[in-house]
Structure formats: C-alpha cells, structure tokens
Design a protein around this motif. Structure first.
Motif, mmCIF file in Angstrom:
data_model
loop_
_atom_site.group_PDB
_atom_site.id
_atom_site.type_symbol
_atom_site.label_atom_id
_atom_site.label_comp_id
_atom_site.label_asym_id
_atom_site.label_seq_id
_atom_site.Cartn_x
_atom_site.Cartn_y
_atom_site.Cartn_z
ATOM 1 N N LEU A 105 0.858 -1.183 0.000
ATOM 2 C CA LEU A 105 0.000 0.000 0.000
ATOM 3 C C LEU A 105 0.892 1.230 0.000
ATOM 4 O O LEU A 105 1.683 1.433 0.920
ATOM 5 N N THR A 110 -1.424 -1.298 -4.194
ATOM 6 C CA THR A 110 -2.589 -0.454 -3.955
ATOM 7 C C THR A 110 -2.092 0.917 -3.537
ATOM 8 O O THR A 110 -1.020 1.048 -2.943
ATOM 9 N N LEU A 156 -3.695 5.131 -2.476
ATOM 10 C CA LEU A 156 -4.780 6.077 -2.292
ATOM 11 C C LEU A 156 -4.433 7.333 -3.068
ATOM 12 O O LEU A 156 -3.277 7.744 -3.089
ATOM 13 N N GLN A 173 -13.038 3.948 -0.280
ATOM 14 C CA GLN A 173 -12.491 5.252 0.081
ATOM 15 C C GLN A 173 -13.599 6.290 0.013
ATOM 16 O O GLN A 173 -14.358 6.326 -0.939
ATOM 17 N N THR A 230 -9.132 4.562 -4.541
ATOM 18 C CA THR A 230 -8.157 3.485 -4.463
ATOM 19 C C THR A 230 -7.715 3.142 -5.875
ATOM 20 O O THR A 230 -8.530 3.108 -6.793
#
Length: 139
Positions: free
Chosen positions: A18, A54, A56, A89, A95
């Motif tokens: 992430l 992944t 954000l 999200q 995402t």
C-alpha cells in the motif's frame, strides 16, 4: 478493513503493498520522477513476493495512475475463499490497484460496486458465474 482478523491482516501485508503517498515538488513535476519512484516501489514489492500494489489518491490523479497500469475506483473488492473484502475510500480519495503477479487479475463482476481483484492468493478466485447481490457473492 480486517478488524478482528489478525491472520488476514498479516497475510495481506505480505501479499499487497500500500502506497500511502507519492508527491513531487511542483517545480520538479513532468520529469518522470513520480513514475520512477512508483516503478521502483513496485519492483521492490515484487522481489519480496507482493502480488498487488494499492494506493490512495485524489480523483484528479486517476488519469496519471491509469497510464501506469492502475485501475482506479472509490470501491475495490478483493475476492477471498469464502467471500470478499471491500476497500472503500470516502471522497475525496480513491483506491488504485495494479497486479504485480500474472495470477492476479482485476476485472468486473456483475453487481459489484467496482473492480474486483482475483487470484491474490491461490484459491482466491471467483467462479465464472459469480455475481454480487446485496453486498454478497452469489455463485
């Protein structure tokens, strides 16, 4: 996301990376720095056995991440042996996911609220006739 399931959290921490933030100073943008940083992170993740990247991001960055091979959405579902786990999200964030292993696929499933990740681990696939209904997987 995996509250109450420490074994699942541990498993996902070993199979997915992430990226919490990626930033380049405004005066240094459009030089390929963000692409190089993200590519290096993906390469390092692959060498440690990660199968999925992944991150954000804000919606205005979706085209950039899509050009780098990511699928972006407000909701991404990860198929698991007896169900699914959602990554949702809240605005203004989204995402983005990218397969780092040939067995991992990101696609659509009828009724799912967004893209579905399959093959994160062996057996974490969806039957070909699977669909979502009321937040549940129907096979």
């Amino acid at each position: 996301m995996t509250h109450g399931h420490p074994e699942l959290s541990d498993l996902l921490s070993r199979t997915a990376i992430l990226v919490y933030g990626l930033a380049v100073a405004p005066r240094c943008r459009r030089q390929g720095i963000a692409r190089a940083l993200l590519t290096e992170a993906e390469d390092q993740a692959r060498t440690t056995g990660c199968r999925l990247a992944t991150l954000l991001h804000k919606p205005e960055l979706a085209p950039f991440y899509q050009r780098l091979g990511y699928t972006t959405a407000h909701h991404v579902t990860i198929a698991m042996p007896h169900g699914a786990m959602g990554l949702t999200q809240q605005p203004p964030f989204m995402t983005a996911v990218k397969a780092l292993h040939p067995d991992v696929h990101i696609g659509t499933v009828s009724g799912a609220p967004g893209p579905v990740v399959t093959g994160l681990l062996p057996g974490w696939d969806m039957p070909p006739n699977a669909r979502f209904h009321d937040g549940q997987i129907i096979a």
